[in-house]
Design a protein around this motif. Structure first.
Motif, mmCIF file in Angstrom:
data_model
loop_
_atom_site.group_PDB
_atom_site.id
_atom_site.type_symbol
_atom_site.label_atom_id
_atom_site.label_comp_id
_atom_site.label_asym_id
_atom_site.label_seq_id
_atom_site.Cartn_x
_atom_site.Cartn_y
_atom_site.Cartn_z
ATOM 1 N N PHE A 1 1.109 58.297 77.591
ATOM 2 C CA PHE A 1 1.549 57.317 76.607
ATOM 3 C C PHE A 1 2.371 58.045 75.555
ATOM 4 O O PHE A 1 2.160 59.236 75.294
ATOM 5 C CB PHE A 1 0.361 56.642 75.913
ATOM 6 C CG PHE A 1 -0.383 55.647 76.772
ATOM 7 C CD1 PHE A 1 0.165 54.395 77.036
ATOM 8 C CD2 PHE A 1 -1.616 55.971 77.312
ATOM 9 C CE1 PHE A 1 -0.526 53.474 77.814
ATOM 10 C CE2 PHE A 1 -2.304 55.066 78.093
ATOM 11 C CZ PHE A 1 -1.763 53.813 78.352
ATOM 12 N N ALA B 1 0.628 56.816 69.847
ATOM 13 C CA ALA B 1 0.023 55.508 69.615
ATOM 14 C C ALA B 1 0.415 54.927 68.266
ATOM 15 O O ALA B 1 0.497 53.699 68.108
ATOM 16 C CB ALA B 1 -1.495 55.610 69.725
ATOM 17 N N ASP C 1 3.263 51.007 72.980
ATOM 18 C CA ASP C 1 2.411 51.266 74.141
ATOM 19 C C ASP C 1 1.320 50.191 74.235
ATOM 20 O O ASP C 1 0.754 49.769 73.211
ATOM 21 C CB ASP C 1 1.722 52.635 74.023
ATOM 22 C CG ASP C 1 2.717 53.775 73.943
ATOM 23 O OD1 ASP C 1 3.115 54.282 75.001
ATOM 24 O OD2 ASP C 1 3.091 54.142 72.804
ATOM 25 N N MET D 1 -8.779 59.495 74.065
ATOM 26 C CA MET D 1 -7.360 59.809 73.942
ATOM 27 C C MET D 1 -7.200 61.303 73.664
ATOM 28 O O MET D 1 -7.713 61.830 72.655
ATOM 29 C CB MET D 1 -6.732 58.983 72.806
ATOM 30 C CG MET D 1 -5.238 59.228 72.620
ATOM 31 S SD MET D 1 -4.411 57.950 71.585
ATOM 32 C CE MET D 1 -5.402 57.997 70.095
ATOM 33 N N SER E 1 -2.409 46.509 72.347
ATOM 34 C CA SER E 1 -1.491 47.628 72.106
ATOM 35 C C SER E 1 -2.288 48.791 71.526
ATOM 36 O O SER E 1 -3.307 48.595 70.850
ATOM 37 C CB SER E 1 -0.388 47.206 71.130
ATOM 38 O OG SER E 1 -0.934 47.000 69.833
ATOM 39 N N LEU E 2 -1.830 49.997 71.801
ATOM 40 C CA LEU E 2 -2.527 51.169 71.256
ATOM 41 C C LEU E 2 -2.445 51.182 69.733
ATOM 42 O O LEU E 2 -3.369 51.644 69.055
ATOM 43 C CB LEU E 2 -1.917 52.451 71.835
ATOM 44 C CG LEU E 2 -2.157 52.696 73.333
ATOM 45 C CD1 LEU E 2 -1.640 54.097 73.721
ATOM 46 C CD2 LEU E 2 -3.628 52.573 73.700
ATOM 47 N N LEU F 1 -5.725 51.585 67.327
ATOM 48 C CA LEU F 1 -5.782 52.919 66.718
ATOM 49 C C LEU F 1 -6.909 53.065 65.699
ATOM 50 O O LEU F 1 -7.570 54.107 65.629
ATOM 51 C CB LEU F 1 -4.432 53.227 66.054
ATOM 52 C CG LEU F 1 -4.146 54.694 65.750
ATOM 53 C CD1 LEU F 1 -4.210 55.543 67.013
ATOM 54 C CD2 LEU F 1 -2.770 54.828 65.093
ATOM 55 N N GLY G 1 -3.212 59.708 66.839
ATOM 56 C CA GLY G 1 -2.158 58.857 67.361
ATOM 57 C C GLY G 1 -0.754 59.229 66.992
ATOM 58 O O GLY G 1 0.156 58.420 67.200
#
Length: 616
Positions: A508, A511, A520, A538, A561-562, A566, A580
């Motif tokens: 990815f 984030a 993402d 992650m 969504s990331l 988060l 992230g």
């Protein structure tokens, strides 16, 4: 085939007044109305329509009259034909034994039904009742009432014949000869007779499907003796035809009268219209449907009783089920049949089910229907079906009869076979004729709940596959569709799948949405019947590692969504220290049996996007 009599009912349901605005009435003219029926393309035996004949005022219906109705015929290889015999009589009798002898009709025990017709729907003593336009019985309409209409036809031929027979009535030794039936001279008077319309004798309570008077009889003796004293059934008053050699979109009948006595306002009516066999289809949910494993029971050991579960297709997770709760689970296996065009007709349906083991039936096949009721429910459309979280519709439970593999009648066992041995080895069932709750112009789908199933452990082994053939029919003839539904595979033991299934998303972008121009997204699906959690880990390029745990429902998914997720991540290994802000790979570990997923990403600057599947 045994002779059958459907007696000429002296009631308002058969004899009625008819007012047709703008119609021209004439002596010996007969109005014809035929209800055309859907019939499957190339059907070998399917239900055709019914007939209504309306004799105009002034018409004299007499013994010896004959009307013929011929199905379409082009050649010996291109034709429509009857597939069931017809032998029915309409006669003026109330619960009387009827005997046809030398074209005369008498009661074997005599009757006294020569009184003046009375007003009203129920008749106890009148031979005939014909109503005028006001709905009041008028004895002047039927001057010499009492003729009988004999309707016959032979399977494999095209012709249905309606003969008029004069009747003799024996009243305490006094013979009264009734030779004809005269319809009154009033232009509004008429005689209406309906045949092959599936109506039957009076029931309790009366319904719209009844003639309102006990008037339908059959000769039910093993060797027909000409005495008709058994009430006729729906099947006795139905025309069934074979169109396997017919290649036209409609089936017509061609009506004629002997010596051309009668004229008909519609001499060539349509009696059936052909519909594709594919007009009915099995509907299968596209999400999470699976035919699962059935664990074999255990035989008694050292005095302990044998133990076998119940095969419950509709509720595979309930207590006492034989379906596996781990491994190859039974998921959302409901059976639906849909009308692919238009709506289901309001008709008398029958449902037949045949239980199969490894595709066949035998006296030792091992799996057998229980006495649990069948659940059948009509639905408006496939949109009414929630495949992700199916709710079992609640509908009718029509009465069924059961047979074993040899066709002999059996009484099925109650659900549950604690000793792993089944007594009533029912492998076939067929329901009584029923509308199944279908409403005109409303229902496009029928749901079929499979009755619970017991099995005999000594007759089943691992690897045996159990299934059921379900046939929807229009009674008493007319197979609309047959579908097969897998019910499971027997196994010695359920597959144990350890918790902690893990999938890997190898790449990815960062984030944190503010770190670059990319976005993402991630999707994880729980394809098991149990709820649980998904733990995301992650691992970022700068060395930071963080985790987030998210709840997930049974047969459901997480899509997000990331950037939105988060805030749920917490650092477990700190190197750079900001969650992230660097490209990463993510693992998703579930404490449920089966998970899968999908990754998405795109560049806001260019509008380009992509996606990929994770690795196991």
């Amino acid at each position: 085939m045994k002779k059958k009599i459907l007696t000429y009912a002296a009631s308002t349901a058969i004899l009625s007044s008819l007012v047709l605005a703008g119609s021209a009435f004439a002596v010996d003219n007969v109005g014809v109305q035929v209800n055309s029926q859907d019939i499957r393309e190339a059907a070998s035996c399917d239900k055709a329509g019914d007939f209504t004949f309306k004799f105009d005022s002034g018409t004299d219906v007499a013994g010896g009259d004959q009307i013929t109705m011929d199905l379409d015929y082009v050649s010996s290889t291109v034709n429509a034909a009857l597939c069931r015999d017809i032998d029915i009589v309409f006669a003026p009798a109330v619960n009387a034994d009827i005997n046809v002898v030398a074209a005369d009709l008498v009661t074997s025990d005599g009757w006294d039904h020569l009184d003046t017709p009375v007003e009203g729907g129920g008749i106890t003593s009148a031979v005939t009742q014909v109503e005028d336009s006001s709905g009041i019985a008028d004895p002047n309409i039927a001057v010499d009432g009492g003729v009988i209409f004999l309707v016959t036809g032979t399977a494999g031929t095209q012709r249905v014949t309606m003969d008029v027979i004069s009747a003799d009535a024996d009243d305490d030794g006094d013979v009264v000869t009734i030779s004809n039936f005269g319809v009154g001279a009033d232009p509004l008077d008429s005689l209406t007779i309906k045949i092959l319309d599936q109506r039957i004798n009076l029931s309790a309570p009366p319904s719209s499907n009844d003639y309102g008077l006990d008037s339908a009889w059959i000769d039910n003796t093993l060797v027909p003796d000409g005495i008709y004293e058994t009430a006729a059934t729906l099947a006795d008053n139905t025309m069934c035809i074979d169109i396997s050699d017919w290649n036209v979109g409609t089936v017509d009948v061609h009506i004629k009268s002997a010596l051309t006595k009668y004229s008909f306002d519609s001499p060539d009516p349509e009696v059936a219209h052909v519909v594709p066999a594919a007009d009915y289809a099995k509907y299968t949910c596209s999400k999470s449907v699976n035919c699962g494993d059935i664990v074999l029971g255990t035989a008694g050991i050292q005095g302990a009783g044998a133990s076998c579960g119940l095969i419950n297709n509709e509720n595979p997770t309930v207590a006492g089920t034989a379906y596996c709760a781990t491994g190859n689970q039974h998921l959302n296996n409901q059976l639906y049949i849909q009308k692919t065009s238009g709506f289901f007709d309001v008709s008398s349906y029958q449902v037949q089910m045949k239980l199969l083991v490894n595709g066949t039936q035998s006296s030792t096949q091992g799996a057998y229907f229980t006495s649990a009721p069948m659940n059948i429910a009509p639905l408006a459309s496939t949109a009414s079906i929630n495949c992700s979280s199916p709710v079992i519709p609640v509908g009718a439970a029509p009465v069924a009869t059961y047979t074993n593999s040899a066709g002999a009648s059996v009484t099925p066992d109650a659900p549950g076979a604690p000793d792993c041995t089944v007594g009533g080895q029912a492998v076939n069932l067929i329901t009584a004729a029923n509308t199944l709750g279908v409403v005109a112009g409303t229902h496009r789908v029928l749901y079929f709940g499979i009755p619970e199933i017991n099995y005999t452990l000594s007759q089943i082994q691992a690897g045996d596959v159990i299934s059921v053939d379900v046939t929807l029919m229009v009674a008493p003839c007319g197979e609309l569709i047959t579908v097969n539904l897998c019910l499971g595979t027997f196994v010695d033991a359920c597959t144990i799948v350890s918790a902690g299934n893990t999938i890997v998303f190898p790449y990815f972008t960062a984030a944190n949405a503010g770190s670059d121009s990319y976005w993402d997204g991630i999707a994880v699906s729980n394809m098991s019947t149990s709820a649980g959690t998904i733990t995301f880990t992650m691992v970022e390029q700068d060395g930071d590692i963080s985790t987030a745990t998210v709840a997930i429902g049974a047969n459901s998914m997480i899509i997000d969504s990331l950037a939105n997720m988060l805030s749920s991540f917490a650092l477990t290994t700190t190197v750079e220290g900001t969650v992230g802000n660097s490209p990463a790979y993510i693992t998703a570990k579930g404490d449920v049996v089966v998970i899968d997923g999908f990754a998405m990403m795109g560049d806001n600057a260019t509008g380009q996007s992509m996606g990929y599947l994770p690795r196991q």
